[in-house]
Enzyme design. Structure first.
Site, PDB file in Angstrom:
ATOM      1  CG  HIS A  17      -1.882   1.038   1.305  1.00 15.19           C
ATOM      2  ND1 HIS A  17      -3.160   0.942   1.977  1.00 15.19           N
ATOM      3  CD2 HIS A  17      -1.871   2.343   0.733  1.00 15.19           C
ATOM      4  CE1 HIS A  17      -3.930   2.066   1.962  1.00 15.19           C
ATOM      5  NE2 HIS A  17      -3.026   2.973   1.378  1.00 15.19           N
ATOM      6  CG  HIS A 201      -7.809   3.019  -0.435  1.00 21.27           C
ATOM      7  ND1 HIS A 201      -6.963   2.690  -1.262  1.00 21.27           N
ATOM      8  CD2 HIS A 201      -6.685   4.054   0.267  1.00 21.27           C
ATOM      9  CE1 HIS A 201      -5.795   3.088  -1.537  1.00 21.27           C
ATOM     10  NE2 HIS A 201      -5.655   4.001  -0.301  1.00 21.27           N
ATOM     11  CD  GLU A 204      -7.681   6.572   4.576  1.00 21.06           C
ATOM     12  OE1 GLU A 204      -7.996   6.447   3.424  1.00 21.06           O
ATOM     13  OE2 GLU A 204      -6.661   7.184   4.719  1.00 21.06           O
TER      14      GLU A 204
END
Ligand code: ADE
Ligand code: ZN
Length: 340
Positions: A17, A201, A204
């Site tokens: 990442h 993603h 988060e």
């Protein structure tokens, strides 16, 4: 150097990442601005660094996209990537899967083939120099419409053969809240049909429902971040059973105020709950550290044992999009660390 730092330094790792645009150090930002005749809205490198005080993801993204504007030519992308590889090597990263954001560049008139050529040139040189292994993951910007993501994918497809050794998948990044995975169902389905690997993603800043959406609707094979999955017990059970990797980025989470203090980071809890957790640097030039700085930050704040550090490194190779023949020697080296 302490024993712990030494141990981390010697541990072989894979980085899964890493946004290559997020490895743009202020010094290089100034050099490239000068090379390309661009005036930056900052007087000095120190002034750029002083601006890196973020309150959330969006406040970071505003600066990150502005900084990326100095990247104009294939040579710029080459130099950026070569500098990242140097840093990664110093941290004993053996394999890296780099994200790149074509839309950030094509919308400024940079031809997509130049972006590919610059990044791939540096990665191929790295491979030839010492076997540094890498892959590329093309990310769609989720704040833009799905139609733009489709256009980006179609524009990249003619380059697929030329970069078959590197470009293996697609991802989804940028502002998460308000841009759920479902918005990109069509383009991920198309990428899947094409045989590309899929990551996204999720979790988060966004809720656990976005992690579920990334798994169920996008069919993501890895979740980037995913730390908010902890709020949903049944999702946690699912992630444990499936061993879907989470690419966690501790210093990023601290800088973007996903956590207020590293001692509150849930990485150790996720790991001890049996999830496939990995450590990564996300945008190291903006968040204050590359791979080993991230490992050290969590090892110290969360009192991780050597066995846990080895598990994190092991997970990074297990989660990598490589063949088992490539993976096994790295796993053997990681396991040997416990016999030191
Ligand atoms: N782009 C670069 N870094 C990112 C992050 N941490 N989250 C979402 N988009 C990003
Ligand atoms: Zn990221």
């Amino acid at each position: 150097m302490s024993d712990l730092h030494e141990f981390i330094r010697h541990l072989p790792k894979a980085e899964l990442h890493l946004h290559i645009e997020g490895s743009l150090e202020p010094e290089m930002m100034f050099d490239l601005a000068q090379r390309n005749g661009i005036t930056l809205p900052y007087a000095s490198v120190d002034a750029v660094r002083a601006a890196y005080n973020f309150c959330d993801l969006q406040s970071f993204l505003d600066l990150y996209y502005a900084g990326a504007a100095v990247l104009r030519t294939a040579r710029d992308f080459h130099d950026l990537t070569a500098a990242y590889v140097q840093r990664a090597r110093a941290d004993n990263v053996r394999h890296a899967e780099l994200f790149f954001d074509p839309q950030t560049h094509t919308e400024r008139g940079v031809p997509l083939p130049d972006v590919f050529a610059g990044i791939a040139g540096a990665l191929r040189e790295a491979k030839a120099e010492d076997g540094f292994s890498s892959r590329l993951i093309l990310c769609f910007l989720r704040h833009l419409p799905e139609a733009d993501a489709f256009a980006t994918l179609e524009a990249a497809l003619p380059l697929r053969d030329e970069y078959a050794d590197l470009w293996i998948g697609v991802g989804l990044d940028s502002g998460e809240v308000g841009n759920p995975p479902e918005k990109f169902a069509g383009v991920f389905a198309r990428a899947r049909e094409l045989g590309l690997r899929l990551v996204a993603h999720a979790g988060e800043e966004g809720p656990p429902a976005y992690v579920r959406g990334a798994l169920d609707t996008l069919r993501a094979e890895r979740i980037d971040h995913g730390v908010r999955a902890e709020e949903d017990a049944s999702l946690m059970r699912r992630l444990k059973e499936s061993q879907t990797p989470l690419t966690v980025c501790p210093l990023s989470n601290l800088k973007l105020k996903v956590v207020d203090d590293m001692r509150e980071h849930n990485l150790a809890r996720l790991l001890r709950a049996g999830l496939c957790v990995t450590v990564n640097s996300d945008d190291p030039a903006y968040f204050g550290g590359y791979m080993n700085a991230n490992f050290i930050a969590v090892a110290e704040a969360l009192s991780l044992s050597r066995e846990e550090l080895v598990t994190l490194a092991r997970n990074s190779f297990l989660a990598a999009f490589v063949s088992d023949a490539e993976r096994q020697p790295w796993l053997d080296e990681v396991d040997a660390m416990l016999r030191r």
